[in-house]
Each structure stands twice: as structure tokens, then as C-alpha cells.
Design an enzyme around this catalytic site. Structure first.
Site, PDB file in Angstrom:
ATOM      1  N   GLY A  25       0.878  -1.314  -0.101  1.00  0.00           N
ATOM      2  CA  GLY A  25      -0.048  -0.047   0.108  1.00  0.00           C
ATOM      3  C   GLY A  25       0.534   1.487  -0.140  1.00  0.00           C
ATOM      4  O   GLY A  25       2.038   1.318  -0.126  1.00  0.00           O
ATOM      5  N   GLY A  28       2.833   1.366   3.608  1.00  0.00           N
ATOM      6  CA  GLY A  28       3.677   0.219   3.472  1.00  0.00           C
ATOM      7  C   GLY A  28       4.711   0.069   2.576  1.00  0.00           C
ATOM      8  O   GLY A  28       5.891  -0.018   2.858  1.00  0.00           O
ATOM      9  N   SER A 119      -4.784   7.500  11.955  1.00  0.00           N
ATOM     10  CA  SER A 119      -5.371   8.812  10.885  1.00  0.00           C
ATOM     11  C   SER A 119      -5.751   9.846  11.704  1.00  0.00           C
ATOM     12  O   SER A 119      -6.139   9.864  12.997  1.00  0.00           O
ATOM     13  CB  SER A 119      -6.420   8.007  10.502  1.00  0.00           C
ATOM     14  OG  SER A 119      -7.052   8.973   9.868  1.00  0.00           O
ATOM     15  N   SER A 120      -5.517  10.840  11.295  1.00  0.00           N
ATOM     16  CA  SER A 120      -5.879  12.236  11.849  1.00  0.00           C
ATOM     17  C   SER A 120      -7.540  12.391  11.794  1.00  0.00           C
ATOM     18  O   SER A 120      -7.988  13.213  12.708  1.00  0.00           O
ATOM     19  CB  SER A 120      -5.561  13.469  10.867  1.00  0.00           C
ATOM     20  OG  SER A 120      -5.954  13.373   9.707  1.00  0.00           O
ATOM     21  N   CYS A 121      -8.428  11.413  11.356  1.00  0.00           N
ATOM     22  CA  CYS A 121      -9.717  11.480  11.283  1.00  0.00           C
ATOM     23  C   CYS A 121     -10.186  10.953  12.849  1.00  0.00           C
ATOM     24  O   CYS A 121     -11.478  10.938  12.925  1.00  0.00           O
ATOM     25  CB  CYS A 121     -10.188  10.667  10.327  1.00  0.00           C
ATOM     26  SG  CYS A 121     -10.119   9.021  10.201  1.00  0.00           S
ATOM     27  N   TYR A 148     -14.338   4.251  10.217  1.00  0.00           N
ATOM     28  CA  TYR A 148     -12.844   4.084  10.120  1.00  0.00           C
ATOM     29  C   TYR A 148     -12.268   4.633  11.202  1.00  0.00           C
ATOM     30  O   TYR A 148     -11.363   3.849  11.823  1.00  0.00           O
ATOM     31  CB  TYR A 148     -12.168   4.914   8.758  1.00  0.00           C
ATOM     32  CG  TYR A 148     -10.876   4.843   8.558  1.00  0.00           C
ATOM     33  CD1 TYR A 148     -10.621   3.674   7.923  1.00  0.00           C
ATOM     34  CD2 TYR A 148     -10.176   5.832   8.862  1.00  0.00           C
ATOM     35  CE1 TYR A 148      -8.996   3.555   7.800  1.00  0.00           C
ATOM     36  CE2 TYR A 148      -8.735   6.005   8.644  1.00  0.00           C
ATOM     37  CZ  TYR A 148      -8.143   4.700   8.049  1.00  0.00           C
ATOM     38  OH  TYR A 148      -6.972   4.554   7.566  1.00  0.00           O
ATOM     39  N   LYS A 152      -9.961   3.049  14.326  1.00  0.00           N
ATOM     40  CA  LYS A 152      -8.542   3.396  14.775  1.00  0.00           C
ATOM     41  C   LYS A 152      -8.365   3.826  15.990  1.00  0.00           C
ATOM     42  O   LYS A 152      -7.305   3.657  16.759  1.00  0.00           O
ATOM     43  CB  LYS A 152      -8.143   4.915  13.643  1.00  0.00           C
ATOM     44  CG  LYS A 152      -7.857   4.186  12.184  1.00  0.00           C
ATOM     45  CD  LYS A 152      -6.831   3.464  11.966  1.00  0.00           C
ATOM     46  CE  LYS A 152      -6.488   3.082  10.548  1.00  0.00           C
ATOM     47  NZ  LYS A 152      -5.403   1.983  10.472  1.00  0.00           N
ATOM     48  N   HIS A 191      -8.475   9.063  -2.557  1.00  0.00           N
ATOM     49  CA  HIS A 191      -8.429  10.769  -1.538  1.00  0.00           C
ATOM     50  C   HIS A 191      -8.110  11.548  -2.797  1.00  0.00           C
ATOM     51  O   HIS A 191      -8.284  11.352  -4.011  1.00  0.00           O
ATOM     52  CB  HIS A 191      -6.997  10.521  -0.447  1.00  0.00           C
ATOM     53  CG  HIS A 191      -7.724   9.812   0.594  1.00  0.00           C
ATOM     54  ND1 HIS A 191      -7.285   8.456   0.693  1.00  0.00           N
ATOM     55  CD2 HIS A 191      -8.439  10.050   1.712  1.00  0.00           C
ATOM     56  CE1 HIS A 191      -7.734   8.135   1.972  1.00  0.00           C
ATOM     57  NE2 HIS A 191      -8.446   9.105   2.472  1.00  0.00           N
ATOM     58  N   TRP A 214     -14.957  17.829  -6.284  1.00  0.00           N
ATOM     59  CA  TRP A 214     -16.075  17.699  -5.465  1.00  0.00           C
ATOM     60  C   TRP A 214     -16.170  18.741  -4.260  1.00  0.00           C
ATOM     61  O   TRP A 214     -14.938  19.207  -3.948  1.00  0.00           O
ATOM     62  CB  TRP A 214     -16.089  16.300  -4.839  1.00  0.00           C
ATOM     63  CG  TRP A 214     -15.875  15.184  -5.589  1.00  0.00           C
ATOM     64  CD1 TRP A 214     -16.538  15.134  -6.778  1.00  0.00           C
ATOM     65  CD2 TRP A 214     -15.673  13.665  -5.163  1.00  0.00           C
ATOM     66  NE1 TRP A 214     -16.261  13.951  -7.458  1.00  0.00           N
ATOM     67  CE2 TRP A 214     -15.850  13.101  -6.397  1.00  0.00           C
ATOM     68  CE3 TRP A 214     -15.293  13.066  -3.814  1.00  0.00           C
ATOM     69  CZ2 TRP A 214     -15.996  11.561  -6.383  1.00  0.00           C
ATOM     70  CZ3 TRP A 214     -15.259  11.663  -4.080  1.00  0.00           C
ATOM     71  CH2 TRP A 214     -15.501  10.960  -5.182  1.00  0.00           C
ATOM     72  N   ASP A 281     -18.266  18.110   1.465  1.00  0.00           N
ATOM     73  CA  ASP A 281     -16.915  18.697   1.845  1.00  0.00           C
ATOM     74  C   ASP A 281     -16.259  17.732   2.847  1.00  0.00           C
ATOM     75  O   ASP A 281     -14.844  18.013   2.894  1.00  0.00           O
ATOM     76  CB  ASP A 281     -17.167  20.122   2.523  1.00  0.00           C
ATOM     77  CG  ASP A 281     -17.191  21.042   1.341  1.00  0.00           C
ATOM     78  OD1 ASP A 281     -16.523  20.890   0.276  1.00  0.00           O
ATOM     79  OD2 ASP A 281     -17.621  22.059   1.591  1.00  0.00           O
TER      80      ASP A 281
HETATM   81  P1  GDP Z   1     -11.032  13.139   3.678  1.00  0.00           P
HETATM   82  O1  GDP Z   1      -9.773  14.197   3.751  1.00  0.00           O
HETATM   83  O2  GDP Z   1     -11.209  12.262   4.651  1.00  0.00           O
HETATM   84  O3  GDP Z   1     -12.296  14.453   3.450  1.00  0.00           O
HETATM   85  O4  GDP Z   1     -11.065  12.747   2.084  1.00  0.00           O
HETATM   86  P2  GDP Z   1     -10.698  13.142   0.765  1.00  0.00           P
HETATM   87  O5  GDP Z   1      -9.294  13.215   0.428  1.00  0.00           O
HETATM   88  O6  GDP Z   1     -11.267  12.059  -0.136  1.00  0.00           O
HETATM   89  O7  GDP Z   1     -11.494  14.489   0.441  1.00  0.00           O
HETATM   90  C1  GDP Z   1     -10.793  15.684   0.805  1.00  0.00           C
HETATM   91  C2  GDP Z   1     -11.628  16.842   0.332  1.00  0.00           C
HETATM   92  O8  GDP Z   1     -11.315  16.934  -1.221  1.00  0.00           O
HETATM   93  C3  GDP Z   1     -13.059  16.867   0.341  1.00  0.00           C
HETATM   94  O9  GDP Z   1     -13.475  18.084   0.731  1.00  0.00           O
HETATM   95  C4  GDP Z   1     -13.793  16.295  -0.832  1.00  0.00           C
HETATM   96  O10 GDP Z   1     -14.995  16.896  -0.971  1.00  0.00           O
HETATM   97  C5  GDP Z   1     -12.526  17.239  -1.805  1.00  0.00           C
HETATM   98  N1  GDP Z   1     -12.507  16.731  -3.119  1.00  0.00           N
HETATM   99  C6  GDP Z   1     -12.509  17.547  -4.096  1.00  0.00           C
HETATM  100  N2  GDP Z   1     -12.458  16.883  -5.334  1.00  0.00           N
HETATM  101  C7  GDP Z   1     -12.277  15.424  -5.045  1.00  0.00           C
HETATM  102  C8  GDP Z   1     -12.215  14.305  -5.810  1.00  0.00           C
HETATM  103  O11 GDP Z   1     -12.164  14.163  -7.016  1.00  0.00           O
HETATM  104  N3  GDP Z   1     -11.953  13.037  -4.979  1.00  0.00           N
HETATM  105  C9  GDP Z   1     -11.964  13.106  -3.577  1.00  0.00           C
HETATM  106  N4  GDP Z   1     -11.942  12.008  -2.985  1.00  0.00           N
HETATM  107  N5  GDP Z   1     -12.235  14.423  -3.003  1.00  0.00           N
HETATM  108  C10 GDP Z   1     -12.278  15.527  -3.573  1.00  0.00           C
END
Ligand code: GDP
Length: 336
Positions: A25, A28, A119-121, A148, A152, A191, A214, A281
Site C-alpha cells: 500500500g 507500507g 489517522s487524523s480522522c 474508520y 482507529k 483520496h 467535489w 466537503d
Molecule cells: P477526507 O480528507 O477524509 O475528507 O477525504 P478526501 O481526500 O477524499 O477529500 C478531501 C476533500 O477533497 C473533500 O472536501 C472532498 O470533497 C474534496 N475533493 C474534491 N475533489 C475530489 C475528488 O475528486 N475526490 C475526492 N476523494 N475528494 C475530492
């Protein structure tokens, strides 16, 4: 309690037997690269088809056969905001199983030390920023990734409980958002950074006029290159043996909008960025306070600009220049 524990002692030397769970991964594989670079000779890794980490009997059998001295728990079911939000049962069940099996087997077979990656979450959705280790369990979690996060948090508590009851030298590290080689580029489960790299690259290749991202673009994220985390983990495996888990971040944050602009420029996409407000978001901000780690003498080496360039190179190498199909399948077990 902490001071009273006596550990079986063995230095983290190149002769030690080291198991990297989740070695294919994002984290890893970075650990594997760094251990190899630093001359560690006895590395153990098993792919998912060789060893199903959800199965307790198989995991214990592996530990009994291989007797690793040091264990890095970089195996987990991971994913971005959409995957977390839509597969709650898998994220909770698989992560609890994987970490319980690894931690308990390490205890039963007398591993010298184990490093669990969280994880920071784990922190509350609206925790004060930057987030200190003390903020754990002080408020409600972000709903999109609470499953998740709960797993953790249980992993941190497992390490602390085994330390208290059995004297195990098990430590936990909470990394910030990570990216780098062997990332997941599947747009449904990835991500944000690997998703942006792929979206902009494919739009450039196909000559599409716009890329849809997004949410609002407003949230802030701290992003660290996976090899920096690997260096931090090796450093902590050698130098840190406290019950208190420790944050690992770089200390800089960026808005998703600015991040998208950076990636757009590095990839060379000339079109527009459109924001899809129907997508979540997530948490507005998650910046770690890593001053505990910095005070021990560690610091990151790869800045965001350099890191994105390296990640884009990895994307081109593993996905092919046309950006259409992967040459190798991405592992489904990795770590955030
Ligand atoms: P998070 O850090 O757990 O929220 O996970 P992500 O890395 O998937 O998303 C981080 C932020 O990026 C969020 O606000 C998403 O809405 C935004 N984002 C914007 N475009 C994208 C995309 O194409 N994919 C993902 N995964 N997130 C996106």
C-alpha cells in the site's frame, strides 16, 4: 503506570526481523523502501492473496512461523470520502479485524515492538486547530468517516491496553493525509490528491474543457508525502516507547481549491475547474499539531510542490501515459 513497565529489549537494528503489514500500500510500500534504503535485511511482507489479515487463525499461524521482532501495522481498509461514506460496515469490520489480529498475534508471539498507524480522522470534526493528541474523544466525529475513525481509536486503545496489562511495547502514530507512490487512483474510492492527478491528466489527454471536483473547494487539508511518514515511523520505532500516541504531520495546510490549482498547473491542464456542490466537503479543517514529534528531532523533507511532481510521475509510470488503464491492479489493503 507508564514508568513501571519493563520491556524485553532488542535494538531496531538491520538484523531484526521486521514485518510490514500492508507492504504493497501507500504507507507500507514507503516503509519498505525506507527500510531497504537504511539497510534492514530481514523484511517480511505478505500480499492479500498470501495472507488474509481478516482471518485470526491465518494471522496467528503466520506470526508463529515467522516470529517477527518488529511489526509495522500499515494494513487497513482505506479510502477517500465517498468510499468511507458508502461502505460503513466494511470500514468498521475489516479494520477492527485486521488490527486486532495483528496486535494480538504480536503479543502472543512475543514481538519486541509494534507500531500501529492511525489517522487524523480520529479527532472530533470541530476540534480546535491544530489538533493536539489531547483532543482525542473530546467531541463528535466527522460523520463521513466515523466508522474508520472508531476502528482507529480502538487500535490506539488496544496498544495502550496491551502495554498496561501485558507490558507490550506497542506504540501508535497518527499520520495526516498522505499521498505518494502506490496511491489509489480509482476515482470512486481514492483520496483527493490522486483523484485530482488522474482527473486533470485524463482531461489533458482527451482535450476536455473542464474538470469536475467535489464539494466547495473550501476545506483545508494537511498533505504529507508518504516517504516522509515512513522516515518518521522508522525514527519512532527506534526512539519512542510511550503509551501516548503521537501525531505525524508536516505542519502546512492548503485549501482544496488551491490544491486543485497546483495539480492543474503541474499536470498541464489548460481548461476550467467546476465544483460539484452535491458532493460532501467532509471535515472543514484537519491540521495536526505535530510539535511532540518535531521536539524529538524529526522533520519532513519533501515539500508539496516536489511531492505532487513525484506523485504525478508515479501515476504516469503505473497507469500508462494515456491515463486510461492501470498496468498493475491497485492493492485494496493499504493505509491512509
Ligand atoms: P477526507 O480528507 O477524509 O475528507 O477525504 P478526501 O481526500 O477524499 O477529500 C478531501 C476533500 O477533497 C473533500 O472536501 C472532498 O470533497 C474534496 N475533493 C474534491 N475533489 C475530489 C475528488 O475528486 N475526490 C475526492 N476523494 N475528494 C475530492
Amino acid at each position: 503506570m507508564e514508568g513501571a513497565i519493563r520491556f524485553r529489549f532488542m535494538n531496531f537494528t538491520p538484523d531484526a526481523r521486521i514485518y510490514v503489514a500492508g507492504h504493497r500500500g501507500l504507507v507500507g510500500s514507503a516503509l519498505w523502501r525506507e527500510l531497504t534504503r537504511q539497510g534492514y535485511r530481514h523484511l517480511l511482507g505478505r500480499s492479500r492473496s498470501e495472507l488474509d489479515l481478516v482471518d485470526p487463525a491465518r494471522v496467528l499461524e503466520f506470526f508463529e512461523e515467522q516470529r517477527p521482532d518488529f511489526v509495522f501495522v500499515a494494513a487497513a481498509k482505506v479510502g477517500g470520502i465517498h468510499a468511507n461514506n458508502t461502505q460503513p460496515a466494511s470500514f468498521l469490520y475489516e479494520n477492527l479485524q485486521i488490527q486486532n489480529n495483528l496486535i494480538h498475534s504480536a503479543y502472543l508471539t512475543g514481538a519486541r515492538k509494534l507500531l500501529f498507524l492511525g489517522s487524523s480522522c480520529i479527532y472530533p470534526k470541530l476540534a480546535p486547530q491544530p489538533m493536539k493528541e489531547e483532543y482525542l474523544l473530546t467531541g463528535p466525529l466527522e460523520p463521513t468517516n466515523q466508522w474508520y475513525a472508531i476502528a482507529k481509536i480502538a487500535g490506539i486503545k488496544m496498544c495502550q491496553a496491551y502495554r498496561r496489562q501485558h507490558g507490550c511495547n506497542f506504540i501508535s502514530v497518527m499520520p495526516t493525509n498522505l499521498y505518494g507512490p502506490n496511491d489509489n487512483y480509482d476515482l470512486e474510492t481514492s483520496h483527493v490528491l490522486p483523484a485530482l492527478i488522474r482527473k486533470f491528466h485524463e482531461a489533458k489527454v482527451k482535450g476536455t474543457g473542464e474538470v469536475v471536483c467535489w464539494g466547495s473547494g473550501g476545506p483545508l487539508r494537511e498533505l504529507m508525502y508518504a516517504d516522509d511518514l515512513a522516515r518518521a515511523c522508522l525514527f519512532l520505532m527506534e526512539a519512542y516507547s510511550e503509551e501516548q500516541f503521537i501525531n505525524a504531520g508536516c505542519g502546512d495546510e492548503i485549501s482544496i481549491k488551491d490544491l486543485a490549482e497546483h495539480v492543474r498547473k503541474i499536470v498541464g491542464f489548460q481548461g476550467d475547474i467546476v465544483w460539484d456542490a452535491s458532493k460532501p466537503d467532509g471535515t472543514p479543517r484537519k491540521l495536526l499539531d505535530s510539535s511532540r514529534l518535531f521536539a524529538l528531532g524529526w522533520k519532513p523533507q519533501v515539500d508539496l510542490e516536489t511531492g505532487i511532481r513525484l506523485a504525478y510521475q508515479d501515476f504516469l509510470a503505473s497507469w500508462g501515459g494515456d491515463g486510461r488503464k492501470p498496468r498493475t491492479m491497485q492493492p485494496s489493503f493499504a493505509t491512509q
